[in-house]
Design a protein around this motif. Structure first.
Motif, PDB file in Angstrom:
ATOM      1  N   LYS A 281       0.848  -1.207   0.000  1.00 10.20           N
ATOM      2  CA  LYS A 281       0.000   0.000   0.000  1.00 10.20           C
ATOM      3  C   LYS A 281       0.872   1.242   0.000  1.00 10.20           C
ATOM      4  CE  LYS A 281      -3.807  -2.187   2.370  1.00 10.20           C
ATOM      5  NZ  LYS A 281      -3.952  -2.703   3.707  1.00 10.20           N
TER       6      LYS A 281
ATOM      7  N   PRO B 210       0.756   5.316   4.139  1.00  8.21           N
ATOM      8  CA  PRO B 210       0.445   6.225   3.032  1.00  8.21           C
ATOM      9  C   PRO B 210       0.214   7.656   3.537  1.00  8.21           C
ATOM     10  CG  PRO B 210      -0.757   4.178   2.752  1.00  8.21           C
ATOM     11  CD  PRO B 210      -0.084   4.102   4.104  1.00  8.21           C
TER      12      PRO B 210
ATOM     13  N   ALA C 243       1.046   3.908  -3.107  1.00  4.92           N
ATOM     14  CA  ALA C 243       0.711   5.309  -2.802  1.00  4.92           C
ATOM     15  C   ALA C 243       1.889   6.212  -3.138  1.00  4.92           C
ATOM     16  CB  ALA C 243       0.345   5.454  -1.324  1.00  4.92           C
TER      17      ALA C 243
ATOM     18  N   GLU D   1       2.182   6.674  -6.888  1.00  5.61           N
ATOM     19  CA  GLU D   1       1.119   7.557  -7.345  1.00  5.61           C
ATOM     20  C   GLU D   1       1.456   9.024  -7.064  1.00  5.61           C
ATOM     21  OE1 GLU D   1      -3.012   7.216  -5.634  1.00  5.61           O
ATOM     22  OE2 GLU D   1      -2.797   5.347  -6.790  1.00  5.61           O
ATOM     23  N   GLN D   2       1.906   9.266  -5.836  1.00  5.79           N
ATOM     24  CA  GLN D   2       2.176  10.651  -5.444  1.00  5.79           C
ATOM     25  C   GLN D   2       3.400  11.210  -6.177  1.00  5.79           C
ATOM     26  OE1 GLN D   2       2.018  11.296  -1.190  1.00  5.79           O
ATOM     27  NE2 GLN D   2       0.341   9.845  -0.955  1.00  5.79           N
TER      28      GLN D   2
END
Lengths: 168, 604
Positions: free
Chosen positions: B34, B84, B38, B41-42
């Motif tokens: 996770k 995250p 995350a 993505e960021q």
């Protein structure tokens, strides 16, 4: 069901009922045929496809490998991985290793029993989950731990365990 | 899209970084995937071209999820307990402003931190690559001297020289028995026969142990390199990894390692241009603890029920399919490349006169820093638990440490000065075992622990020997009676009598050692057995049947919280009046204690 396995009119006990199952068994046998010590990997692969091993399945494996069904049954009943009863769609394995035991594994199992209505070795009424206690999942530093299928959940509390199953 | 690792970002002139996330089983269980997705993505959303890699277990399981940041100067910062939610601040402050978030750091190459004591006394040989590289990439292993030991052995040493090197290093079987590895290799080499096998025993079945899993997940190539060197030394051309079915990630990584080694000509025919040929297969166990025993393990590979047989003949003479076979544990093999590269003397210099080298331990239970450590032999139990392990969780009292799993025993805190080596640990009545250390505090009942292990061995007995099959069951029944308050004083003698008989009349180590947990707890904690039997009392307040839950009327404010949570409606009382627990209906689940905010429920 369509085509009988042998000359006998009665369906041979060696023929599992669904064509898919027969294909899975035949595929596993073909992959390992001729290898020494094929029994366990074949049973593992068949179980992965079918979910569990019925007596019919065992008989079909025995026939395919040319080994007495008694010997296959002996192997299947010796190892805890092999399931001779149908299981739910997902498997919840609650670790009862030493570290989990001293960190409250019993309370996790109890919480699941009361929230899901299924104790050790039992399947929920909707057939979604089968719950099992296992010896050690090897994630001791995150105890208490459980796995749902291949996903591991660590540092559980009775509430978080019940929640994880609910949300799965 | 992917930036080269640790190169200056040309657009912004900002130094950039490489990030590595720990994705061993522990890291994944704590939410590693996770955090990784995350982060990706960021980083993408903020257009930061930073490489995100993965690695195996670095040992600090108590801080998972762990995230390393490598900067251009070669400095490494390790963040612990990453989630995250923590990522935006981490990205702003560390990756963009260049200031590490000090309060989340657990390790930094330029700043001393409290967690450094977890590493201070470690000596990492087996774990030299775990957490330092991507286990799924063979080039990273080779960049860290991987397969150089194999090359040295094949090209510059005779098989006899390899065996002499391992013998002189003092390396002994890390699966628990401690038999000299070089001698084992010698026996297999001297056995007549053209076909020989090497087996890696990865059937780590002791509950509370995860050393082998971490090594197989974090550094599969070093284990395989050890197997190849062993194959060359004993004259084998075929090897098996036998791995527990419960370790899917280890199996997946071994499969990748085998495929990569085959592609690079490190497995197969004429390895590295020499006459040496060797190939490896993987066999997944199917869930049977007894298969950790070598003769049972071979039965299992052969597709039989995994039942031990009498030795001799030893596997070195007649093993897998009747051929000479050399079996070593995962950790033993992982030591071998280091010994060949660094020499026997460097390895033998570690440890004490009773045991050489290092040992990996899995710290678990009521310890502050649960995880994986590798220490030189000769360190004391106290050092491991209090210095590396940071003492007991929640400031409680150290009571005992369980070593050696179901075959081992409980060593009391009073023997904390015991040095860790095969002789000294065995002298306590426990065994070194494969390296599980389960730490217990004053809330752990020693009778219950003995019962727990007997329950395990009784279930796992293969049933071949009568005393192991039935004797362990009788012992379990007695222990069940004692923990339920129905024991008698004569039960203690009965336990001792059965223990002796099971030890002397079982074929394999499972039965021969099954009574150890009972014997050691009786030796060091006999008063707890007597309290259960005589006073019907569990001093650790752990055995449910002996507990009594009562509400202290003076402290109870009548908030009704306990009554609402009680699953059997055993608690009654009116609002704002002291409540009462009906002893007949109470199932002693402890829910009321957990709920009460006024400390008004007494457990005795």
């Amino acid at each position: 069901m369509k085509k009988p396995a042998g000359p006998s009119k009665k369906r041979s006990p060696a023929t599992p009922q669904r064509p898919d199952d027969r294909a899975a068994i035949a595929g596993a046998i073909a992959r390992y045929a001729g290898n020494k010590g094929a029994v366990i990997p074949v049973l593992q692969e068949v179980q992965a496809a079918l979910g569990w091993l019925s007596l019919e399945t065992l008989a079909a494996v025995a026939e395919g490998l040319g080994i007495p069904v008694s010997q296959i049954y002996g192997v299947a009943t010796f190892y805890t991985q092999f399931r001779l009863k149908p299981v739910g769609r997902h498997l919840v394995r609650v670790c009862h290793g030493t570290a989990c035991h001293v960190s409250g594994a019993e309370k996790i199992s109890e919480a699941l029993r009361s929230s899901m209505g299924a104790g050790d070795g039992e399947t929920t009424a909707d057939g979604k989950f089968t719950v099992e206690s296992v010896a050690c999942l090897g994630c001791c530093s995150l105890a208490p731990v459980m796995m749902i299928d291949s996903e591991t959940f660590g540092r559980l509390t009775p509430d978080s365990a019940a929640k994880a199953v609910k949300e799965f | 899209m992917r930036a080269r690792a640790i190169s200056p970002n040309r657009k912004t002139k900002r130094p950039d970084y490489k990030i590595v996330i720990g994705l061993g089983s522990c890291g994944i269980a704590a939410g590693g995937h996770k955090v990784r997705s995350a982060l990706l993505e960021q980083l993408k959303a903020r257009k930061l071209p930073i490489e995100v890699g993965e690695t195996g277990c670095i040992g600090m399981c108590y801080r998972e999820v762990l995230l390393d940041v490598h900067d251009q100067q070669g400095k490494v910062y390790t963040y612990g307990n990453m989630t995250p939610e923590r990522l935006p601040r981490f990205i702003d402050e560390h990756l963009l402003a260049g200031t590490p978030v000090a309060e989340w750091l657990v390790r930094a190459s330029d700043t001393p931190l409290p967690d450094d004591s977890f590493y201070a006394k470690q000596k990492r040989i087996v774990l030299r690559n775990c957490g330092q590289m991507d286990p799924e990439r063979i080039d990273e292993y080779r960049a860290r001297d991987g397969y150089k030991a194999l090359e040295k052995a094949l090209k510059a040493m005779t098989p006899e020289q390899v065996i002499a090197e391992v013998l002189n290093s003092g390396l002994s079987g890390r699966g628990g028995a401690g038999f000299p590895t070089g001698r084992k290799w010698q026996f297999a080499r001297n056995s007549p026969g053209g076909k020989k096998y090497i087996i890696c025993n990865g059937d780590e079945g002791d509950p509370g142990a995860f050393m082998d899993r971490s090594v197989l997940e974090g550094d599969p190539h070093s284990v395989m390199e050890g197997m190849l060197i062993a194959g060359y030394a004993v004259g084998a051309d075929e090897g098996y990894f036998y791995v527990r079915a419960e370790y899917p990630l280890a199996v997946a990584r071994i499969k990748l390692a085998i495929a990569a080694a085959r592609r690079q000509g490190l497995l197969g025919r004429n390895i590295m241009g020499t006459a040496f040929c060797f190939d490896v297969h993987i066999k997944e166990g199917a869930g049977a603890f007894v298969c950790g025993e070598e003769t049972a393990l071979m039965q299992s590979i052969e597709g039989q029920r995994g039942m031990p047989r009498l030795r001799p003949p030893y596997p070195a003479v007649s093993g897998l399919w009747g051929k000479p076979t050399n079996i070593n544990n995962v950790e033993t093999f992982a030591n071998v490349p280091w010994i060949i590269l660094n020499g026997a003397a460097a390895y033998a210099a570690l440890g004490n006169e009773k045991s050489r080298g290092t040992k990996v331990f899995a710290l678990a239970g009521k310890i502050s820093r649960g995880g994986l450590v590798e220490v030189p032999m000769g360190i004391t139990i106290d050092e491991v638990i209090h210095e590396l392990g940071g003492g007991i969780k929640d400031g409680r009292q150290f009571k005992a440490v369980q070593m050696g799993g179901p075959s081992g025993g409980c060593i009391p805190a009073s023997l904390g000065a015991t040095t860790i080596d095969f002789v000294s640990v065995n002298a306590t009545g426990a065994i070194m075992g494969s390296g599980g250390m389960v730490v217990m505090d004053d809330t752990t009942c020693m009778v219950d622990i003995a019962r727990f292990f007997l329950d395990f061995t009784q279930k796992e007995s293969c049933g071949k020997c009568t005393f192991c099959r039935i004797g362990t069951k009788r012992m379990l029944e007695i222990l069940n009676r004692i923990t339920q308050g129905q024991g008698e004083m004569a039960d203690i003698d009965l336990l001792l009598d059965l223990a002796e008989k099971i030890k002397t009349s079982s074929l394999c180590a499972l039965g021969q050692t099954a009574p150890n947990p009972v014997l050691t707890t009786l030796k060091y904690f006999r008063d707890e057995y007597e309290a259960h039997i005589r006073d019907k009392r569990c001093p650790a307040l752990a055995c449910k049947a002996l507990l009594r839950y009562e509400i202290i009327a003076e402290k109870c404010v009548g908030c009704t919280a306990c009554a609402r949570v009680c699953p059997t409606a055993a608690i009654t009382g009116s609002v704002k009046q002291p409540h009462v627990i009906d002893q007949g209906t109470c199932v002693k689940c402890g829910s009321c204690v957990a709920k009460c905010k006024f400390d008004a429920i007494k457990v005795s």
